[in-house]
Design a protein around this motif. Structure first.
Motif, PDB file in Angstrom:
ATOM      1  N   TYR A 286       5.136  10.306   0.600  1.00 20.30           N
ATOM      2  CA  TYR A 286       4.072   9.760   1.449  1.00 20.30           C
ATOM      3  C   TYR A 286       3.163  10.852   1.982  1.00 20.30           C
ATOM      4  O   TYR A 286       3.602  11.937   2.368  1.00 20.30           O
ATOM      5  CB  TYR A 286       4.698   9.004   2.626  1.00 20.30           C
ATOM      6  N   SER A 287       1.875  10.549   1.993  1.00 18.71           N
ATOM      7  CA  SER A 287       0.878  11.385   2.660  1.00 18.71           C
ATOM      8  C   SER A 287      -0.292  10.479   3.009  1.00 18.71           C
ATOM      9  O   SER A 287      -0.520   9.444   2.357  1.00 18.71           O
ATOM     10  CB  SER A 287       0.402  12.530   1.754  1.00 18.71           C
ATOM     11  N   VAL A 288      -1.014  10.852   4.031  1.00 19.51           N
ATOM     12  CA  VAL A 288      -2.170  10.052   4.427  1.00 19.51           C
ATOM     13  C   VAL A 288      -3.187  10.006   3.297  1.00 19.51           C
ATOM     14  O   VAL A 288      -3.768   8.943   2.995  1.00 19.51           O
ATOM     15  CB  VAL A 288      -2.813  10.624   5.704  1.00 19.51           C
ATOM     16  N   ARG A 289      -3.370  11.127   2.641  1.00 18.32           N
ATOM     17  CA  ARG A 289      -4.334  11.165   1.535  1.00 18.32           C
ATOM     18  C   ARG A 289      -3.886  10.239   0.401  1.00 18.32           C
ATOM     19  O   ARG A 289      -4.690   9.505  -0.170  1.00 18.32           O
ATOM     20  CB  ARG A 289      -4.460  12.597   1.024  1.00 18.32           C
ATOM     21  N   GLY A 290      -2.571  10.276   0.103  1.00 23.61           N
ATOM     22  CA  GLY A 290      -2.045   9.412  -0.945  1.00 23.61           C
ATOM     23  C   GLY A 290      -2.171   7.942  -0.575  1.00 23.61           C
ATOM     24  O   GLY A 290      -2.463   7.097  -1.427  1.00 23.61           O
TER      25      GLY A 290
ATOM     26  N   LEU B  97      -4.463   6.586   1.376  1.00 20.88           N
ATOM     27  CA  LEU B  97      -5.866   6.176   1.271  1.00 20.88           C
ATOM     28  C   LEU B  97      -6.297   6.057  -0.191  1.00 20.88           C
ATOM     29  O   LEU B  97      -7.030   5.129  -0.558  1.00 20.88           O
ATOM     30  CB  LEU B  97      -6.759   7.178   1.999  1.00 20.88           C
ATOM     31  N   ARG B  98      -5.814   6.978  -1.009  1.00 24.72           N
ATOM     32  CA  ARG B  98      -6.241   6.990  -2.402  1.00 24.72           C
ATOM     33  C   ARG B  98      -5.610   5.848  -3.198  1.00 24.72           C
ATOM     34  O   ARG B  98      -6.309   5.123  -3.907  1.00 24.72           O
ATOM     35  CB  ARG B  98      -5.872   8.331  -3.042  1.00 24.72           C
ATOM     36  N   ALA B  99      -4.293   5.678  -3.082  1.00 23.39           N
ATOM     37  CA  ALA B  99      -3.611   4.645  -3.871  1.00 23.39           C
ATOM     38  C   ALA B  99      -3.552   3.305  -3.135  1.00 23.39           C
ATOM     39  O   ALA B  99      -3.863   2.254  -3.698  1.00 23.39           O
ATOM     40  CB  ALA B  99      -2.188   5.119  -4.203  1.00 23.39           C
ATOM     41  N   GLY B 100      -3.167   3.360  -1.862  1.00 24.18           N
ATOM     42  CA  GLY B 100      -3.054   2.125  -1.098  1.00 24.18           C
ATOM     43  C   GLY B 100      -4.383   1.431  -0.888  1.00 24.18           C
ATOM     44  O   GLY B 100      -4.432   0.205  -0.738  1.00 24.18           O
ATOM     45  N   GLY B 101      -5.462   2.200  -0.904  1.00 20.79           N
ATOM     46  CA  GLY B 101      -6.780   1.604  -0.727  1.00 20.79           C
ATOM     47  C   GLY B 101      -7.112   0.592  -1.817  1.00 20.79           C
ATOM     48  O   GLY B 101      -7.790  -0.419  -1.554  1.00 20.79           O
TER      49      GLY B 101
ATOM     50  N   ALA C 282       0.827  -1.204   0.000  1.00 18.47           N
ATOM     51  CA  ALA C 282       0.000   0.000   0.000  1.00 18.47           C
ATOM     52  C   ALA C 282       0.862   1.254   0.000  1.00 18.47           C
ATOM     53  O   ALA C 282       0.523   2.252  -0.656  1.00 18.47           O
ATOM     54  CB  ALA C 282      -0.928  -0.012   1.221  1.00 18.47           C
ATOM     55  N   LEU C 283       1.985   1.223   0.701  1.00 20.57           N
ATOM     56  CA  LEU C 283       2.914   2.355   0.675  1.00 20.57           C
ATOM     57  C   LEU C 283       3.579   2.490  -0.690  1.00 20.57           C
ATOM     58  O   LEU C 283       3.757   3.604  -1.204  1.00 20.57           O
ATOM     59  CB  LEU C 283       3.988   2.172   1.754  1.00 20.57           C
ATOM     60  N   ALA C 284       3.960   1.345  -1.283  1.00 21.26           N
ATOM     61  CA  ALA C 284       4.605   1.375  -2.593  1.00 21.26           C
ATOM     62  C   ALA C 284       3.660   1.868  -3.679  1.00 21.26           C
ATOM     63  O   ALA C 284       4.102   2.306  -4.749  1.00 21.26           O
ATOM     64  CB  ALA C 284       5.117  -0.024  -2.952  1.00 21.26           C
TER      65      ALA C 284
ATOM     66  N   ALA D  81       9.027   2.497   6.759  1.00 19.36           N
ATOM     67  CA  ALA D  81       8.915   2.340   5.315  1.00 19.36           C
ATOM     68  C   ALA D  81       8.195   3.505   4.649  1.00 19.36           C
ATOM     69  O   ALA D  81       8.271   3.669   3.427  1.00 19.36           O
ATOM     70  CB  ALA D  81       8.172   1.039   4.988  1.00 19.36           C
ATOM     71  N   ARG D  82       7.528   4.338   5.412  1.00 24.23           N
ATOM     72  CA  ARG D  82       6.784   5.456   4.827  1.00 24.23           C
ATOM     73  C   ARG D  82       7.683   6.386   4.027  1.00 24.23           C
ATOM     74  O   ARG D  82       7.278   6.931   3.002  1.00 24.23           O
ATOM     75  CB  ARG D  82       6.093   6.258   5.936  1.00 24.23           C
ATOM     76  N   THR D  83       8.910   6.598   4.515  1.00 26.19           N
ATOM     77  CA  THR D  83       9.818   7.547   3.871  1.00 26.19           C
ATOM     78  C   THR D  83      11.024   6.861   3.241  1.00 26.19           C
ATOM     79  O   THR D  83      11.994   7.525   2.897  1.00 26.19           O
ATOM     80  CB  THR D  83      10.299   8.579   4.902  1.00 26.19           C
TER      81      THR D  83
END
Length: 472
Positions: A273-277, A279-283, A265-267, A366-368
């Motif tokens: 990284y952003s919370v919005r990103g 949720l949008r991509a990792g979701g 989901a992070l990749a 892993a977020r950054t």
């Protein structure tokens, strides 16, 4: 060792291993409860062990010698293909799990749930080939593999044909791994040839995934395929959903594959990284994986009984699992005082708690950084801290780490050591070396823990020192 010589050295090793399989592999008629001494005293015992040790030695030497100088991806694939040919036509080596697969498939095809009854309930027509410990226990595999095992049994008329199909499934998984691993490697700046060599040329692959036909081959192939699609198309809903579905299918084989989903989901995020990103991509990735696992469970008609079946793997007690080894050692230490305690359940529970903490920390870091590399570390931690460690489990992290990091000698070294933990008929050497192996593993755990603590303290001091210098 010259590269051209390494190719033929490995082939000689795999040929010797195939010969060992015919002489005394995990054959249907071989006894289930034997000791290393029984193997030595068998009809061809000395020859069998010489072929096994020498074959593994040549195989391991050739693989290790070329790990940092693979000429090309094509050379790696051709060489690995040559090494696997003798094992493709030989009887099973190192494990009797293929017989359990066949009986679990027969159990499901016969109208029973393999998560509620053991294979003796039918009874399976090949029950005598299954190790006694697995005859009355639930299946520890995911619903997708239960469906595949049932399909294999329905399509075949004999145990030999069923085993052949299970081996073909393993080869298909390795083919998927070979096709997708270069994509993941290029995304992480790792030479594809080196990644293929480390992931596919390991003796664990030849002995356990091909000859032993373990379903881990299919799981790892689906897992790497899912990661590769996510890594190649971050931020794009369609590919991300497809990657999540593949990861869900891998989890449908073995649930441990789902450990990589949060890292995938992070990749999936295109950019920082952003919370919005997330949720949008990792979701898309998480949604694809979860919906696939749920869908396969419902299609199989087994609901979520496979979750309860996961605990069956813990029936095996061996010092190769660090938490288990610590519990065994504690029991040995108190014996002189007349105390008889079983600390293994407690240390295993602590190990799982530590694993949960480690996974959270790895995901946070892993977020950054490179989340794909951290996915490999997460799999390594899962294997190391789980209640049970079997040699073929190490193929999970090795495949991902080979494609995401240039420094994986330590992981390759573990694969070499793990290759010698069983005998050709599936006899587990750790089961007969508890009093020595458990204390040594416990000592190793202590050393690693102390060194990690020292490194953490030193890193903290450097941060404080740099902050103090900056404030001045």
């Amino acid at each position: 060792m010259p590269i051209h010589l390494a190719r033929w050295t490995g082939l000689a090793g795999s040929t010797m291993l195939a010969a060992a399989a015919f002489i005394g592999g995990a054959l249907p008629s071989s006894p289930h409860k034997v000791t290393p001494i029984d193997v030595w005293q068998g009809r061809y015992g000395p020859l069998l062990l010489v072929l096994w040790v020498a074959g593994l030695g040549l195989f391991c030497t050739a693989w290790w010698a070329v790990r940092d100088r693979v000429p090309s991806p094509r050379w790696a694939l051709v060489t690995v293909g040559l090494w696997l040919l003798p094992l493709l036509v030989a009887p099973p080596l190192g494990s009797r799990d293929g017989y359990a697969y066949a009986c679990q498939g027969a159990t499901y095809a016969g109208g029973f749930s393999p998560y509620e009854q053991g294979v003796s309930v039918l009874p399976c027509p090949w029950l005598e080939t299954v190790s006694p410990i697995w005859r009355d226990t639930a299946a520890p595999y995911g619903p997708l593999f239960v469906l595949l095992a049932a399909a294999v049994v329905i399509l075949t008329d004999s145990l030999v044909d069923a085993l052949a199909l299970f081996r073909l499934l393993a080869v298909a998984g390795l083919g998927l791994l070979a096709a997708c691993l270069p994509v993941l490697a290029r995304r992480c700046g790792v030479p594809p040839g080196r990644a293929l060599w480390l992931a596919l040329g390991s003796p664990l692959v030849g002995v356990h995934l091909v000859s032993g036909m373990h379903n881990d081959a299919l799981m790892v192939g689906l897992l790497v395929a899912g990661l590769a699609i996510v890594a190649a198309r971050p931020g794009r809903p369609g590919p991300l959903l497809a990657g999540g579905v593949l990861l869900g299918l891998a989890g449908g084989i073995k649930a441990t594959a789902l450990v990589v989903v949060p890292f995938a989901a992070l990749a999936a995020i295109a950019g920082v990284y952003s919370v919005r990103g997330l949720l949008r991509a990792g979701g898309w990735v998480v949604g694809g994986a979860v919906s696939t696992v749920v869908g396969v469970s419902l299609v199989a008609g087994l609901n979520f009984g496979w979750i309860a079946g996961l605990k069956q793997g813990g029936l095996s007690v061996a010092w190769t699992s660090p938490p288990t080894a610590v519990g065994q050692t504690l029991g040995y230490l108190v014996l002189p005082f007349g105390w008889h305690i079983d600390a293994v359940p407690v240390t295993r529970a602590i190990g799982l708690a530590v694993l949960l903490l480690v996974l959270i920390v790895l995901w946070w870091r892993a977020r950054t950084r490179n989340p794909l590399w951290y996915a490999g570390l997460a799999l390594a931690a899962t294997v190391a801290l789980a209640p049970v460690f079997h040699p073929w489990y190490w193929t999970w992290p090795l495949a991902v780490l080979a494609a995401t990091s240039r420094r994986v000698d330590w992981a390759a070294a573990v694969a070499l050591l793990a290759s010698f933990l069983v005998l050709p008929d599936g006899t587990s050497l750790p089961a007969f070396s508890k009093t020595v192996g458990a204390p040594l593993m416990t000592l190793f755990v202590i050393v690693v823990t102390v060194r990690w603590a020292q490194s953490a303290v030193a890193a903290r001091r450097r941060v404080v020192t740099e902050a103090s210098g900056a404030s001045r």
